[in-house]
Design a protein around this motif. Sequence first.
Motif, PDB file in Angstrom:
ATOM      1  N   PRO A 130     -50.630   4.757 -86.556  1.00 15.41           N
ATOM      2  CA  PRO A 130     -50.510   3.416 -85.974  1.00 15.41           C
ATOM      3  C   PRO A 130     -51.147   2.327 -86.829  1.00 15.41           C
ATOM      4  CG  PRO A 130     -52.180   4.686 -84.806  1.00 15.41           C
ATOM      5  CD  PRO A 130     -51.498   5.636 -85.749  1.00 15.41           C
ATOM      6  N   ARG A 131     -51.660   2.685 -87.990  1.00 10.65           N
ATOM      7  CA  ARG A 131     -52.094   1.650 -88.923  1.00 10.65           C
ATOM      8  C   ARG A 131     -50.897   0.888 -89.499  1.00 10.65           C
ATOM      9  NH1 ARG A 131     -56.069   4.262 -93.233  1.00 10.65           N
ATOM     10  NH2 ARG A 131     -54.287   5.665 -93.478  1.00 10.65           N
ATOM     11  N   PHE A 132     -49.701   1.481 -89.385  1.00 10.98           N
ATOM     12  CA  PHE A 132     -48.491   0.863 -89.910  1.00 10.98           C
ATOM     13  C   PHE A 132     -47.720   0.190 -88.779  1.00 10.98           C
ATOM     14  CE2 PHE A 132     -49.799   4.097 -92.867  1.00 10.98           C
ATOM     15  CZ  PHE A 132     -49.630   3.496 -94.102  1.00 10.98           C
ATOM     16  N   VAL A 133     -47.022  -0.896 -89.097  1.00 14.76           N
ATOM     17  CA  VAL A 133     -46.585  -1.859 -88.102  1.00 14.76           C
ATOM     18  C   VAL A 133     -45.678  -1.268 -87.026  1.00 14.76           C
ATOM     19  CG1 VAL A 133     -44.699  -2.700 -89.585  1.00 14.76           C
ATOM     20  CG2 VAL A 133     -45.588  -4.156 -87.760  1.00 14.76           C
ATOM     21  N   CYS A 134     -44.631  -0.539 -87.374  1.00 13.59           N
ATOM     22  CA  CYS A 134     -43.708  -0.033 -86.345  1.00 13.59           C
ATOM     23  C   CYS A 134     -44.410   0.928 -85.406  1.00 13.59           C
ATOM     24  CB  CYS A 134     -42.518   0.653 -87.001  1.00 13.59           C
ATOM     25  SG  CYS A 134     -41.444  -0.447 -87.948  1.00 13.59           S
ATOM     26  N   SER A 135     -45.223   1.806 -85.967  1.00 13.28           N
ATOM     27  CA  SER A 135     -45.930   2.779 -85.142  1.00 13.28           C
ATOM     28  C   SER A 135     -47.009   2.095 -84.298  1.00 13.28           C
ATOM     29  CB  SER A 135     -46.552   3.863 -86.026  1.00 13.28           C
ATOM     30  OG  SER A 135     -46.938   4.976 -85.264  1.00 13.28           O
ATOM     31  N   ASP A 136     -47.639   1.083 -84.857  1.00 11.23           N
ATOM     32  CA  ASP A 136     -48.650   0.312 -84.123  1.00 11.23           C
ATOM     33  C   ASP A 136     -48.036  -0.305 -82.869  1.00 11.23           C
ATOM     34  OD1 ASP A 136     -50.752  -1.367 -83.317  1.00 11.23           O
ATOM     35  OD2 ASP A 136     -50.268  -2.893 -84.821  1.00 11.23           O
ATOM     36  N   TRP A 137     -46.931  -0.987 -83.043  1.00 12.17           N
ATOM     37  CA  TRP A 137     -46.300  -1.645 -81.905  1.00 12.17           C
ATOM     38  C   TRP A 137     -45.749  -0.629 -80.897  1.00 12.17           C
ATOM     39  CZ3 TRP A 137     -43.036  -5.794 -84.968  1.00 12.17           C
ATOM     40  CH2 TRP A 137     -43.907  -6.725 -85.530  1.00 12.17           C
ATOM     41  N   ALA A 138     -45.138   0.432 -81.383  1.00 11.66           N
ATOM     42  CA  ALA A 138     -44.608   1.451 -80.474  1.00 11.66           C
ATOM     43  C   ALA A 138     -45.724   2.064 -79.642  1.00 11.66           C
ATOM     44  CB  ALA A 138     -43.875   2.526 -81.275  1.00 11.66           C
ATOM     45  N   LYS A 139     -46.858   2.307 -80.275  1.00 12.86           N
ATOM     46  CA  LYS A 139     -48.003   2.896 -79.555  1.00 12.86           C
ATOM     47  C   LYS A 139     -48.552   1.913 -78.519  1.00 12.86           C
ATOM     48  CE  LYS A 139     -52.526   5.071 -80.385  1.00 12.86           C
ATOM     49  NZ  LYS A 139     -53.479   4.127 -79.801  1.00 12.86           N
ATOM     50  N   GLN A 140     -48.723   0.649 -78.892  1.00 12.30           N
ATOM     51  CA  GLN A 140     -49.232  -0.347 -77.948  1.00 12.30           C
ATOM     52  C   GLN A 140     -48.323  -0.471 -76.733  1.00 12.30           C
ATOM     53  OE1 GLN A 140     -51.042  -4.145 -79.247  1.00 12.30           O
ATOM     54  NE2 GLN A 140     -50.344  -3.593 -81.313  1.00 12.30           N
ATOM     55  N   ILE A 141     -47.007  -0.518 -76.980  1.00  8.83           N
ATOM     56  CA  ILE A 141     -46.066  -0.690 -75.872  1.00  8.83           C
ATOM     57  C   ILE A 141     -46.006   0.562 -75.017  1.00  8.83           C
ATOM     58  CG2 ILE A 141     -43.626  -1.067 -75.321  1.00  8.83           C
ATOM     59  CD1 ILE A 141     -43.542  -2.861 -77.883  1.00  8.83           C
ATOM     60  N   ALA A 142     -46.081   1.726 -75.623  1.00  6.90           N
ATOM     61  CA  ALA A 142     -46.112   2.973 -74.845  1.00  6.90           C
ATOM     62  C   ALA A 142     -47.357   3.028 -73.964  1.00  6.90           C
ATOM     63  CB  ALA A 142     -46.072   4.174 -75.786  1.00  6.90           C
ATOM     64  N   GLU A 143     -48.486   2.596 -74.504  1.00 12.78           N
ATOM     65  CA  GLU A 143     -49.725   2.570 -73.719  1.00 12.78           C
ATOM     66  C   GLU A 143     -49.601   1.615 -72.542  1.00 12.78           C
ATOM     67  OE1 GLU A 143     -53.062   3.627 -77.134  1.00 12.78           O
ATOM     68  OE2 GLU A 143     -52.450   1.550 -76.830  1.00 12.78           O
ATOM     69  N   ILE A 144     -49.002   0.453 -72.767  1.00 11.34           N
ATOM     70  CA  ILE A 144     -48.821  -0.520 -71.693  1.00 11.34           C
ATOM     71  C   ILE A 144     -47.870   0.027 -70.625  1.00 11.34           C
ATOM     72  CG2 ILE A 144     -47.831  -2.788 -71.141  1.00 11.34           C
ATOM     73  CD1 ILE A 144     -48.861  -3.690 -73.944  1.00 11.34           C
ATOM     74  N   SER A 145     -46.812   0.707 -71.058  1.00  8.88           N
ATOM     75  CA  SER A 145     -45.824   1.229 -70.109  1.00  8.88           C
ATOM     76  C   SER A 145     -46.410   2.297 -69.195  1.00  8.88           C
ATOM     77  CB  SER A 145     -44.623   1.806 -70.855  1.00  8.88           C
ATOM     78  OG  SER A 145     -44.946   3.028 -71.489  1.00  8.88           O
ATOM     79  N   GLU A 146     -47.514   2.921 -69.625  1.00  8.51           N
ATOM     80  CA  GLU A 146     -48.141   3.978 -68.840  1.00  8.51           C
ATOM     81  C   GLU A 146     -49.287   3.459 -67.964  1.00  8.51           C
ATOM     82  OE1 GLU A 146     -47.193   7.538 -68.896  1.00  8.51           O
ATOM     83  OE2 GLU A 146     -45.491   6.282 -69.474  1.00  8.51           O
ATOM     84  N   THR A 147     -49.510   2.156 -67.986  1.00  7.63           N
ATOM     85  CA  THR A 147     -50.584   1.571 -67.182  1.00  7.63           C
ATOM     86  C   THR A 147     -49.993   0.628 -66.137  1.00  7.63           C
ATOM     87  OG1 THR A 147     -50.883  -0.281 -68.708  1.00  7.63           O
ATOM     88  CG2 THR A 147     -52.190   1.704 -69.108  1.00  7.63           C
ATOM     89  N   LYS A 148     -50.836   0.210 -65.195  1.00 10.84           N
ATOM     90  CA  LYS A 148     -50.406  -0.713 -64.153  1.00 10.84           C
ATOM     91  C   LYS A 148     -50.695  -2.146 -64.588  1.00 10.84           C
ATOM     92  CE  LYS A 148     -51.176   2.500 -60.322  1.00 10.84           C
ATOM     93  NZ  LYS A 148     -51.895   2.748 -59.047  1.00 10.84           N
ATOM     94  N   GLY A 149     -49.821  -3.069 -64.151  1.00  3.10           N
ATOM     95  CA  GLY A 149     -50.062  -4.470 -64.437  1.00  3.10           C
ATOM     96  C   GLY A 149     -49.451  -4.907 -65.754  1.00  3.10           C
ATOM     97  N   ASP A 150     -49.535  -6.205 -66.009  1.00  2.00           N
ATOM     98  CA  ASP A 150     -49.003  -6.786 -67.235  1.00  2.00           C
ATOM     99  C   ASP A 150     -50.065  -6.751 -68.315  1.00  2.00           C
ATOM    100  OD1 ASP A 150     -46.767  -7.323 -65.746  1.00  2.00           O
ATOM    101  OD2 ASP A 150     -47.372  -9.382 -65.269  1.00  2.00           O
ATOM    102  N   SER A 151     -49.622  -6.750 -69.546  1.00  2.00           N
ATOM    103  CA  SER A 151     -50.564  -6.629 -70.650  1.00  2.00           C
ATOM    104  C   SER A 151     -50.078  -7.421 -71.860  1.00  2.00           C
ATOM    105  CB  SER A 151     -50.740  -5.160 -71.035  1.00  2.00           C
ATOM    106  OG  SER A 151     -51.264  -4.413 -69.956  1.00  2.00           O
ATOM    107  N   LYS A 152     -50.943  -7.448 -72.873  1.00  2.00           N
ATOM    108  CA  LYS A 152     -50.632  -8.137 -74.115  1.00  2.00           C
ATOM    109  C   LYS A 152     -50.457  -7.138 -75.240  1.00  2.00           C
ATOM    110  CE  LYS A 152     -53.346 -12.313 -73.074  1.00  2.00           C
ATOM    111  NZ  LYS A 152     -54.489 -13.160 -73.522  1.00  2.00           N
ATOM    112  N   ILE A 153     -49.551  -7.466 -76.147  1.00  4.89           N
ATOM    113  CA  ILE A 153     -49.437  -6.732 -77.387  1.00  4.89           C
ATOM    114  C   ILE A 153     -49.869  -7.650 -78.524  1.00  4.89           C
ATOM    115  CG2 ILE A 153     -46.963  -7.306 -77.572  1.00  4.89           C
ATOM    116  CD1 ILE A 153     -46.597  -4.782 -79.228  1.00  4.89           C
TER     117      ILE A 153
END
Length: 313
Positions: free
Chosen positions: A176-199
């Motif tokens: 996730p130090r690289f851009v595509c993987s970083d964003w995919a990981k952040q969004i996957a983490e948000i999708s698994e949590t409750k509420g709205d979040s920031k990327i």
Amino acid sequence: MVSVITGVTGFVGGYLAKSLLSHGHTVVGIDQWAQCPWPKVDYSQINILDNASMLHLLDRVRPDYIYHLAAISYLPDADATPGRALEINIMGTVSLLDAVRNSCPSARVLVVGSSKEYGSNAVSDLIAEQTPPAPTDFYGISKFSAEMIGIQYVRQFGLDIRFSRSFNHTGPGQSPRFVCSDWAKQIAEISETKGDSKIKVGDLEVEIDFSDVRDVVEAYYRICTKGKKGETYNVCRGDTVSLDYILTCLLGKTDKKITVEQSKQKLRSHKASPKIAGDNTKLRSHTGWKPGISIEKTLDDLYAYWLKSLKNR
């Protein structure tokens, strides 16, 4: 056939090992870590700078092909410790090629380089291999230096070395130090949590030539088996995609409402070219390679990888 991969435990090394095994090769790998995560690889923990150990390994396995991936490959790491990056990327290549010269001079060697050799000032619709390299960061300098040294080993000692200038590539399993993987990981983490979040993102006003890692390792195999001695090949898709489009694709994979926030920490100190694409005509012509995986498929698989990883924690 026996193939050696330096830097085998890394992101690309794993895919290359799997590909070579599927082609019926015996795969021998080296890296700095105590263990290798990939099955069916004959693994040794060796420092690439240890020429005696490299020579001993090559004497033992007598490879037909050598894929030299080992490097400091993350640009901010090279910026932070330029001496180490130059030592590993340049002198590590010298250590390997000296061992090849003294042990298995008939082996075919691929020295993996980078589009960073062209420099951030390269301006063209398609950057071809004839474009004069002008690296503008320590990583690019180290990779171009390694290529020039390798070319001299071809001239002076007759070794069969081929070279890649690899453009950006991504896929499932990338750090996730690289851009595509970083964003995919952040969004996957948000999708698994409750509420709205920031990327948090960096510069979106950039267009990049992205390939899927699975296409890249196929290109490496074809360069070694069908390419030409002493030649340099751009490994790239041949067109660009905007980071804004990549972010939009990844955001579309969740129903969560996500706020996009630019972070100074994610802006690179080196300004990238606003648009840089590689010309892969030579690679296609010499080897018959062509990219087969769309960026959309790559992002689907990358996002699925992070969802699975998070659920398995």
